[in-house]
Scaffold this motif. Structure first.
Motif, PDB file in Angstrom:
ATOM      1  N   GLU A  60      68.469  18.150 -61.664  1.00  0.00           N
ATOM      2  CA  GLU A  60      67.961  17.253 -62.958  1.00  0.00           C
ATOM      3  C   GLU A  60      67.666  15.923 -62.853  1.00  0.00           C
ATOM      4  O   GLU A  60      66.799  15.505 -63.345  1.00  0.00           O
ATOM      5  N   GLU A  63      64.619  15.279 -60.958  1.00  0.00           N
ATOM      6  CA  GLU A  63      63.414  15.639 -61.935  1.00  0.00           C
ATOM      7  C   GLU A  63      63.197  14.414 -62.791  1.00  0.00           C
ATOM      8  O   GLU A  63      61.905  14.013 -63.051  1.00  0.00           O
ATOM      9  N   GLU A 133      59.979  13.168 -72.752  1.00  0.00           N
ATOM     10  CA  GLU A 133      60.106  14.641 -72.925  1.00  0.00           C
ATOM     11  C   GLU A 133      61.012  15.186 -71.723  1.00  0.00           C
ATOM     12  O   GLU A 133      61.905  16.123 -71.986  1.00  0.00           O
ATOM     13  N   LYS A 134      60.932  14.759 -70.673  1.00  0.00           N
ATOM     14  CA  LYS A 134      61.680  15.270 -69.408  1.00  0.00           C
ATOM     15  C   LYS A 134      63.072  14.871 -69.715  1.00  0.00           C
ATOM     16  O   LYS A 134      63.767  15.994 -69.769  1.00  0.00           O
ATOM     17  N   ASN A 136      64.556  14.145 -72.701  1.00  0.00           N
ATOM     18  CA  ASN A 136      64.940  14.954 -73.971  1.00  0.00           C
ATOM     19  C   ASN A 136      64.829  16.534 -73.723  1.00  0.00           C
ATOM     20  O   ASN A 136      66.069  17.174 -74.305  1.00  0.00           O
ATOM     21  N   ASN A 137      64.153  17.152 -72.766  1.00  0.00           N
ATOM     22  CA  ASN A 137      64.330  18.674 -72.756  1.00  0.00           C
ATOM     23  C   ASN A 137      65.553  18.818 -71.873  1.00  0.00           C
ATOM     24  O   ASN A 137      66.353  19.798 -72.113  1.00  0.00           O
ATOM     25  N   ILE A 138      66.234  17.840 -70.853  1.00  0.00           N
ATOM     26  CA  ILE A 138      67.220  18.137 -70.169  1.00  0.00           C
ATOM     27  C   ILE A 138      68.435  18.100 -71.369  1.00  0.00           C
ATOM     28  O   ILE A 138      69.545  18.827 -71.367  1.00  0.00           O
ATOM     29  N   LYS A 140      68.427  18.540 -74.480  1.00  0.00           N
ATOM     30  CA  LYS A 140      68.318  19.551 -75.374  1.00  0.00           C
ATOM     31  C   LYS A 140      68.992  20.814 -74.675  1.00  0.00           C
ATOM     32  O   LYS A 140      69.477  21.835 -75.447  1.00  0.00           O
ATOM     33  N   SER A 141      68.993  21.041 -73.378  1.00  0.00           N
ATOM     34  CA  SER A 141      69.418  22.279 -72.889  1.00  0.00           C
ATOM     35  C   SER A 141      71.016  22.273 -72.565  1.00  0.00           C
ATOM     36  O   SER A 141      71.521  23.330 -72.141  1.00  0.00           O
ATOM     37  N   LYS A 146      74.683  20.147 -77.930  1.00  0.00           N
ATOM     38  CA  LYS A 146      74.270  21.075 -79.116  1.00  0.00           C
ATOM     39  C   LYS A 146      75.682  21.279 -79.806  1.00  0.00           C
ATOM     40  O   LYS A 146      75.483  21.326 -81.373  1.00  0.00           O
TER      41      LYS A 146
END
Length: 156
Positions: A60, A63, A133-134, A136-138, A140-141, A146
């Motif tokens: 991650e 990435e 977005e890369k 934020n996607n990490i 959010k996962s 959460k």
């Protein structure tokens, strides 16, 4: 003398190379994520901060670094405030992304939004949008984020 001439370019090249050492995301005054450390801090008005840890893999992290390089994010200014050209409807929110480098430099982006318009939709910020977005996607996962307590800190 010949050894010094051979070593000097290597030293110079190693000093020139800057690698991302951390990415910190600050949500107004309510919370902060240090992505590469896997830490999340939630700030409260009436009680102590709450700290969470989450797993972050080397894949991650790589990435994020790859997205930074592929999208030529280094071409953006060191400090950049991104706001939609049209007037914002109150309340607004700021999200600040701070990228720290191995050579001690920083690059930061503040995105001001009213939750209706994404200022990154402007064409000149498309590369930055892909990079963010890369990140934020990490984020959010991560289940730990959460399921974390929500801040009651107000932003003025």
């Amino acid at each position: 003398m010949r050894k010094i001439i051979f070593i000097l370019p290597l030293i110079f090249m190693s000093c020139m190379k800057k690698d991302i050492t951390s990415v910190v995301v600050q949500y107004n005054m309510s919370s902060e994520i240090n992505l590469f450390k896997g830490s999340y801090v939630v700030h409260f008005m009436n009680k102590d901060d709450v700290y969470y840890n989450f797993p972050i893999s080397e894949k991650e992290i790589n990435e994020v670094k790859k997205a930074y390089n592929n999208q030529s994010i280094s071409n953006y200014e060191k400090e950049l405030l991104i706001v939609d050209d049209k007037p914002l409807i109150m309340p607004t929110s700021d999200i600040k992304y701070v990228i720290n480098f191995s050579n001690g430099n920083k690059q930061s982006f503040i995105i001001r939004t009213d939750y209706k318009k994404n200022p990154l939709d402007i064409e000149k910020y498309q590369n930055l949008k892909v990079f963010i977005e890369k990140i934020n996607n990490i984020i959010k996962s991560k289940e730990e984020i959460k399921n974390a307590k929500k801040s009651n800190a107000l932003y003025f």
